[in-house]
Design an enzyme around this catalytic site. Structure first.
Site, PDB file in Angstrom:
ATOM      1  N   ARG A 244      36.932  27.619   0.733  1.00 17.40           N
ATOM      2  CA  ARG A 244      37.012  29.022  -0.159  1.00 17.40           C
ATOM      3  C   ARG A 244      36.239  28.887  -1.427  1.00 17.40           C
ATOM      4  O   ARG A 244      36.273  28.228  -2.057  1.00 17.40           O
ATOM      5  CB  ARG A 244      38.465  29.474  -0.287  1.00 17.40           C
ATOM      6  CG  ARG A 244      38.857  29.615   1.284  1.00 17.40           C
ATOM      7  CD  ARG A 244      40.694  29.786   0.998  1.00 17.40           C
ATOM      8  NE  ARG A 244      41.061  30.110   2.427  1.00 17.40           N
ATOM      9  CZ  ARG A 244      41.636  29.068   3.324  1.00 17.40           C
ATOM     10  NH1 ARG A 244      41.579  27.810   2.922  1.00 17.40           N
ATOM     11  NH2 ARG A 244      42.208  29.222   4.299  1.00 17.40           N
TER      12      ARG A 244
ATOM     13  N   TYR B  46      37.876  18.171  14.989  1.00 11.88           N
ATOM     14  CA  TYR B  46      39.246  18.182  14.956  1.00 11.88           C
ATOM     15  C   TYR B  46      39.872  17.129  15.963  1.00 11.88           C
ATOM     16  O   TYR B  46      39.255  16.840  17.155  1.00 11.88           O
ATOM     17  CB  TYR B  46      39.868  19.470  15.746  1.00 11.88           C
ATOM     18  CG  TYR B  46      39.796  20.505  15.018  1.00 11.88           C
ATOM     19  CD1 TYR B  46      41.247  21.008  14.712  1.00 11.88           C
ATOM     20  CD2 TYR B  46      38.729  21.356  14.918  1.00 11.88           C
ATOM     21  CE1 TYR B  46      41.327  22.151  13.752  1.00 11.88           C
ATOM     22  CE2 TYR B  46      38.787  22.452  14.201  1.00 11.88           C
ATOM     23  CZ  TYR B  46      40.161  22.888  13.720  1.00 11.88           C
ATOM     24  OH  TYR B  46      40.441  24.078  13.038  1.00 11.88           O
TER      25      TYR B  46
ATOM     26  N   HIS C 110      33.873  29.183   4.466  1.00 12.31           N
ATOM     27  CA  HIS C 110      33.175  28.407   5.319  1.00 12.31           C
ATOM     28  C   HIS C 110      31.623  29.002   5.607  1.00 12.31           C
ATOM     29  O   HIS C 110      31.315  29.077   6.739  1.00 12.31           O
ATOM     30  CB  HIS C 110      33.757  28.191   6.626  1.00 12.31           C
ATOM     31  CG  HIS C 110      34.906  26.985   6.526  1.00 12.31           C
ATOM     32  ND1 HIS C 110      34.902  26.099   5.554  1.00 12.31           N
ATOM     33  CD2 HIS C 110      35.901  26.694   7.369  1.00 12.31           C
ATOM     34  CE1 HIS C 110      35.815  25.260   5.919  1.00 12.31           C
ATOM     35  NE2 HIS C 110      36.588  25.689   6.870  1.00 12.31           N
TER      36      HIS C 110
ATOM     37  N   HIS D  38      33.468  19.653  10.928  1.00 12.27           N
ATOM     38  CA  HIS D  38      34.776  20.366  11.105  1.00 12.27           C
ATOM     39  C   HIS D  38      35.281  19.830  12.514  1.00 12.27           C
ATOM     40  O   HIS D  38      35.929  20.806  13.339  1.00 12.27           O
ATOM     41  CB  HIS D  38      34.667  21.915  11.122  1.00 12.27           C
ATOM     42  CG  HIS D  38      36.146  22.544  10.689  1.00 12.27           C
ATOM     43  ND1 HIS D  38      37.126  22.511  11.121  1.00 12.27           N
ATOM     44  CD2 HIS D  38      36.382  23.318   9.468  1.00 12.27           C
ATOM     45  CE1 HIS D  38      37.999  23.084  10.791  1.00 12.27           C
ATOM     46  NE2 HIS D  38      37.383  23.650   9.520  1.00 12.27           N
TER      47      HIS D  38
ATOM     48  N   GLU E 163      37.626  17.092   6.403  1.00 12.38           N
ATOM     49  CA  GLU E 163      36.465  18.123   5.986  1.00 12.38           C
ATOM     50  C   GLU E 163      35.682  17.252   4.767  1.00 12.38           C
ATOM     51  O   GLU E 163      36.197  18.020   3.538  1.00 12.38           O
ATOM     52  CB  GLU E 163      36.913  19.494   6.035  1.00 12.38           C
ATOM     53  CG  GLU E 163      37.241  19.940   7.351  1.00 12.38           C
ATOM     54  CD  GLU E 163      37.957  21.268   7.041  1.00 12.38           C
ATOM     55  OE1 GLU E 163      37.323  22.263   6.429  1.00 12.38           O
ATOM     56  OE2 GLU E 163      39.141  21.489   7.361  1.00 12.38           O
TER      57      GLU E 163
END
Length: 292
Positions: free
Chosen positions: A29, A130, A54, A128, A258
């Site tokens: 952010r 997962y 992002h 990013h 990240e």
């Protein structure tokens, strides 16, 4: 997802989990979507409440990159290139970006980001992906984590760090020794969305985190040249999302590593290399190494 269509489904677009993408121009952010570079103030898109997240509405995850396969002894290489024009989502400067994915014989996925710009601009790239080492059979609470970081950045009420740091010693955020992730959830019911400052020399490519899972016996080692990492355990991931073959995604069913520059770095005095200048080369590497 197994096919491209999954990224255009209504459930995915409503949730915006950024599955597996390259994030840019700026990971994390930026407070109020505002920053000053070279004495000039800029306003970028605010796509996360009052803040920029992002890369905004037209971030690198929503762009189609040029792709080529590269022959290299001992590795499979995919090279992606992108030109981000001056003014894209409010950012200054035209930026030329290359991301290389290199799959090696040592079970490593090596991701290298390089970039150049013609005007000073904030730049922080990350991956990013997962991870769930039990194959999404269950949540990630039983995973063990070790993160080589003794401090985190303290966020404000809108989840944006403004500069203060907090030591993790003797807190739920302390992963300097291996610890079950779920053990912290009694104190942190929303899990983790914490930016860790790595305890390593600036710019060095070193091991920064290790994750393991007891039932399947898989281990993930993370190495990075970046100064820190946002450790995220998927609190906001929608339970409506699943892979085409049925693997269920959702809250706390995966974690992200990240690695990046500081979130809100352009507004934090002393944040390392948050702005790329003309004539400089952005060059960072993160390695995901798997074993079982």
């Amino acid at each position: 997802f197994d096919t491209l269509d999954g990224y255009f489904g209504e459930a995915y677009k409503a949730n915006s989990p950024y599955f597996g993408c390259v994030v840019g121009r700026y990971a994390g952010r930026i407070k109020d979507g505002a920053f000053t570079v070279g004495g000039q103030s800029y306003q970028v898109a605010t796509n996360d409440g009052p803040n920029h997240l992002h890369g905004g509405n037209v971030g690198f995850d929503k762009r189609v990159w040029e792709a080529e396969c590269v022959e290299e002894p001992g590795a499979c290489v995919l090279r992606l290139t992108l030109s981000s024009p001056d003014g894209e989502d409010g950012y200054p400067g035209t930026v030329q970006v290359t991301t290389e994915y290199r799959l090696t014989q040592n079970n490593e996925l090596r991701i290298r980001y390089t970039a150049e710009t013609d005007r000073a601009t904030p730049l922080s790239l990350t991956n990013h992906t997962y991870f769930n080492l039990n194959g999404f059979a269950d949540k990630i609470l039983d995973h063990t984590a070790q993160i080589a970081g003794d401090r985190t950045l303290v966020p404000d009420e809108t989840n944006v760090p403004l500069g203060p740091e907090e030591r993790v010693e003797a807190t739920a955020c302390d992963f300097n020794s291996p610890k079950r992730i779920g053990d912290a959830f009694g104190e942190l019911p929303n899990g983790f969305e914490h930016y860790y400052l790595f305890s390593k020399p600036a710019g060095s490519l070193e091991r920064v985190a290790v994750f393991s899972e007891p039932t399947r016996g898989r281990t993930l080692v993370v190495k990075s040249s970046d100064p820190g990492m946002l450790f995220y355990t998927g609190y906001y991931t929608s339970d409506e999302l699943q892979r085409e073959a049925g693997a269920q995604f959702g809250q706390f069913r995966a974690f992200c590593c990240e690695t990046s520059k500081y979130p809100n770095g352009p507004n934090i005095p002393g944040a390392p290399h948050s702005v790329l200048e003309p004539g400089q080369m952005y060059d960072e590497t993160t390695i995901f190494e798997l074993s079982w």
